[in-house]
Design an enzyme around this catalytic site. Structure first.
Site, mmCIF file in Angstrom:
data_model
loop_
_atom_site.group_PDB
_atom_site.id
_atom_site.type_symbol
_atom_site.label_atom_id
_atom_site.label_comp_id
_atom_site.label_asym_id
_atom_site.label_seq_id
_atom_site.Cartn_x
_atom_site.Cartn_y
_atom_site.Cartn_z
ATOM 1 N N GLY A 205 11.133 12.921 -2.398
ATOM 2 C CA GLY A 205 10.531 11.925 -1.507
ATOM 3 C C GLY A 205 11.268 10.595 -1.566
ATOM 4 O O GLY A 205 12.308 10.470 -2.230
ATOM 5 N N ASN B 247 6.612 16.851 2.650
ATOM 6 C CA ASN B 247 6.960 15.623 3.370
ATOM 7 C C ASN B 247 8.373 15.196 2.966
ATOM 8 O O ASN B 247 8.664 14.015 2.868
ATOM 9 C CB ASN B 247 5.928 14.533 3.026
ATOM 10 C CG ASN B 247 6.029 13.331 3.934
ATOM 11 O OD1 ASN B 247 6.567 13.397 5.048
ATOM 12 N ND2 ASN B 247 5.530 12.195 3.468
ATOM 13 N N LEU C 123 5.654 -0.666 8.383
ATOM 14 C CA LEU C 123 6.358 -1.651 9.212
ATOM 15 C C LEU C 123 7.875 -1.408 9.309
ATOM 16 O O LEU C 123 8.419 -1.352 10.418
ATOM 17 C CB LEU C 123 6.089 -3.056 8.654
ATOM 18 C CG LEU C 123 6.776 -4.203 9.393
ATOM 19 C CD1 LEU C 123 6.263 -4.315 10.829
ATOM 20 C CD2 LEU C 123 6.567 -5.524 8.650
ATOM 21 N N PHE D 96 4.162 -2.795 -4.815
ATOM 22 C CA PHE D 96 3.839 -3.556 -3.612
ATOM 23 C C PHE D 96 4.456 -2.773 -2.437
ATOM 24 O O PHE D 96 4.246 -1.583 -2.353
ATOM 25 C CB PHE D 96 4.210 -5.029 -3.815
ATOM 26 C CG PHE D 96 3.116 -5.696 -4.651
ATOM 27 C CD1 PHE D 96 2.960 -5.356 -5.999
ATOM 28 C CD2 PHE D 96 2.185 -6.543 -4.083
ATOM 29 C CE1 PHE D 96 1.895 -5.876 -6.755
ATOM 30 C CE2 PHE D 96 1.125 -7.065 -4.830
ATOM 31 C CZ PHE D 96 0.982 -6.737 -6.163
ATOM 32 N N LYS E 15 0.268 10.313 1.113
ATOM 33 C CA LYS E 15 0.227 8.841 1.151
ATOM 34 C C LYS E 15 -0.130 8.232 2.497
ATOM 35 O O LYS E 15 0.049 7.027 2.690
ATOM 36 C CB LYS E 15 1.562 8.293 0.666
ATOM 37 C CG LYS E 15 2.738 8.716 1.537
ATOM 38 C CD LYS E 15 3.994 7.950 1.197
ATOM 39 C CE LYS E 15 5.109 8.308 2.143
ATOM 40 N NZ LYS E 15 6.356 7.629 1.911
ATOM 41 N N TYR F 177 -7.178 7.647 0.334
ATOM 42 C CA TYR F 177 -5.856 7.500 -0.287
ATOM 43 C C TYR F 177 -5.909 6.439 -1.389
ATOM 44 O O TYR F 177 -5.511 6.674 -2.534
ATOM 45 C CB TYR F 177 -4.786 7.127 0.753
ATOM 46 C CG TYR F 177 -3.572 6.496 0.125
ATOM 47 C CD1 TYR F 177 -2.644 7.275 -0.555
ATOM 48 C CD2 TYR F 177 -3.384 5.114 0.148
ATOM 49 C CE1 TYR F 177 -1.559 6.686 -1.185
ATOM 50 C CE2 TYR F 177 -2.306 4.519 -0.472
ATOM 51 C CZ TYR F 177 -1.389 5.303 -1.139
ATOM 52 O OH TYR F 177 -0.334 4.723 -1.774
ATOM 53 N N LYS G 18 -5.655 6.525 -5.883
ATOM 54 C CA LYS G 18 -4.842 5.723 -6.810
ATOM 55 C C LYS G 18 -5.744 5.110 -7.890
ATOM 56 O O LYS G 18 -5.396 5.090 -9.072
ATOM 57 C CB LYS G 18 -4.078 4.632 -6.053
ATOM 58 C CG LYS G 18 -2.998 5.186 -5.129
ATOM 59 C CD LYS G 18 -1.934 5.959 -5.887
ATOM 60 C CE LYS G 18 -0.945 6.657 -4.995
ATOM 61 N NZ LYS G 18 -0.048 7.587 -5.710
ATOM 62 N N SER H 275 -0.595 1.674 -6.899
ATOM 63 C CA SER H 275 -0.338 0.856 -5.720
ATOM 64 C C SER H 275 -1.113 -0.447 -5.800
ATOM 65 O O SER H 275 -2.216 -0.499 -6.366
ATOM 66 C CB SER H 275 -0.781 1.642 -4.482
ATOM 67 O OG SER H 275 -0.853 0.806 -3.361
ATOM 68 N N ARG I 154 3.150 -9.665 3.043
ATOM 69 C CA ARG I 154 3.298 -8.613 2.033
ATOM 70 C C ARG I 154 4.514 -8.930 1.162
ATOM 71 O O ARG I 154 5.385 -9.707 1.554
ATOM 72 C CB ARG I 154 3.539 -7.239 2.695
ATOM 73 C CG ARG I 154 2.415 -6.724 3.544
ATOM 74 C CD ARG I 154 1.233 -6.248 2.721
ATOM 75 N NE ARG I 154 0.210 -5.665 3.573
ATOM 76 C CZ ARG I 154 -0.750 -6.362 4.196
ATOM 77 N NH1 ARG I 154 -0.801 -7.677 4.074
ATOM 78 N NH2 ARG I 154 -1.645 -5.736 4.932
#
Ligand code: UD1
Length: 341
Positions: free
Chosen positions: A10, A35, A200, A178, A85, A150, A154, A125, A231
């Site tokens: 991944g 994935n 994004l 992050f 995720k 999700y 975590k 996360s 962010r």
């Protein structure tokens, strides 16, 4: 030393496999390819000159996990990335998320518990903090109720690990990421979202290349300087390196708690409009975008206080936002050519 990387094909897992091999570790990857793609293995190999061992394995199959550890009794550490995720999908299908993210974690820990000594790194996360009251966010900020299954996996994953280390020989590090972005500077590996990207930066690069018409900016009426959300975007290679130093800390028995928690970010917040501007600068082209309504579940601002990781792990993010976006853009251009063939 042999290190198991689950989900190692991944996005973050593959970059971590590279950094582990660069530091001389033997890497064994397991991945269910749900994935990810087997070609990632070749990318890792082209960068490092070494192909990691690989097994296609679904961690939800308890007997397959047991069998794996029987065959690999000499594993010194496990870095556990394998998980689903997608926030929206987790709302639609919560049990899939609880089975995959929690079931797999339990089966892995059950095997590690049998060992005299085990070292475990967990992908957590910053989502566990929800909308934190104070910026930058420190590790002792309160955990807030998760807004999605999700996010809940975590939180629950962290709790499971904290309970298990108390009664076992397992030592763990929980890394709270992050926003990971970017790709390996060689453009041999990177992020490859299936379908329409939810995050994004992949949406921006796909718009830049012409695959998407325009980016929707989710809200410009947030209480931030330019009205868009903020962010902490961290280059995936910096994030990968944090895993290696965390693992080395466990292997050298330098940890002071059986489950240590670290924020992994840059410490710098960037707004959506700032990311767009930075992308326009590094790509030398305008990015078409429009402002739309807020996305449900989005928080206003999140960026890390990284003092703990800086001091304890002697780790600090090195790359700037522009460098991370440059690598993401290089990867997008490369992968579109490859896929077009
Ligand atoms: C999202 C998840 C988070 C998960 C993380 C994993 C949500 C609500 N949160 O974080 O739980 O841990 O991904 O990578 O899905 N944006 C746009 N237009 C877009 C996409 C995003 O304006 O097309 C904005 C978002 O509103 C946000 C920022 O860009 O302000 C970053 O979004 P994203 O990359 O999805 O990350 P997070 O929402 O922080």
């Amino acid at each position: 030393m042999k290190i198991l990387v689950t989900g190692g094909l991944g996005f973050i897992g593959s970059h971590t496999a590279v950094e582990l091999q660069n530091q001389g570790f033997d890497v064994v990857i397991i991945d269910d390819l749900s994935n990810s793609s087997i070609e990632v293995l070749e990318g890792i190999s082209r960068i490092t000159g070494k192909t990691p061992a690989f097994e296609k394995l679904d961690l939800r199959e308890k007997s397959a996990v047991q069998d794996f550890f029987k065959r690999h009794a000499d594993i010194s550490g496990v870095i556990h990335f394998a998980a689903s995720k997608a926030v929206g999908e987790s709302v639609e299908n919560p049990l899939l998320y609880y089975e995959n993210n929690i079931g797999s974690l339990v089966y892995l820990l059950q095997e590690l518990e049998k060992k005299n000594e085990a070292n475990f790194i967990f992908s957590s996360s910053c989502t566990v903090y929800g909308q934190a009251g104070k910026m930058p966010i420190t590790e002792d900020a309160p955990i807030q109720e998760a807004v999605s299954p999700y996010g809940n996996t975590k939180q629950i994953g962290e709790e499971i690990i904290k309970d298990v280390v108390k009664v076992s020989n397992i030592n763990a590090v929980l890394l709270r990421y992050f926003n990971p972005i970017g790709a390996h500077p060689s453009a041999e590996i990177g992020e490859l979202p299936i379908g329409v990207p939810q995050n994004l930066v992949p949406f921006i690069t796909q718009t830049g290349i012409g695959l998407r018409e325009e980016l929707s900016v989710f809200g410009d009426d947030y209480p931030t300087p330019d009205g868009t959300c903020i962010r902490d975007y961290i280059h995936v290679v910096d994030l990968a390196k944090a895993h290696v130093v965390a693992l080395q800390r466990l292997l050298q028995k330098k940890n002071t708690e059986k489950a240590e928690v670290f924020n992994v970010g840059t410490g710098k917040g960037s707004s959506v409009l700032e990311v767009i501007k930075a992308f326009e600068k590094v790509s030398g082209q305008k990015l078409p975008y429009k402002i739309v309504g807020r996305r449900s579940g989005d928080i206003t601002v999140a960026y890390a206080n990284t003092n703990k990781a800086n001091a304890v792990l002697n780790w600090k993010a090195q790359s700037t936002l522009e460098e991370a976006l440059t690598s993401a853009w290089k990867w997008e251009q490369k992968i579109r050519k490859v896929l077009a063939k």
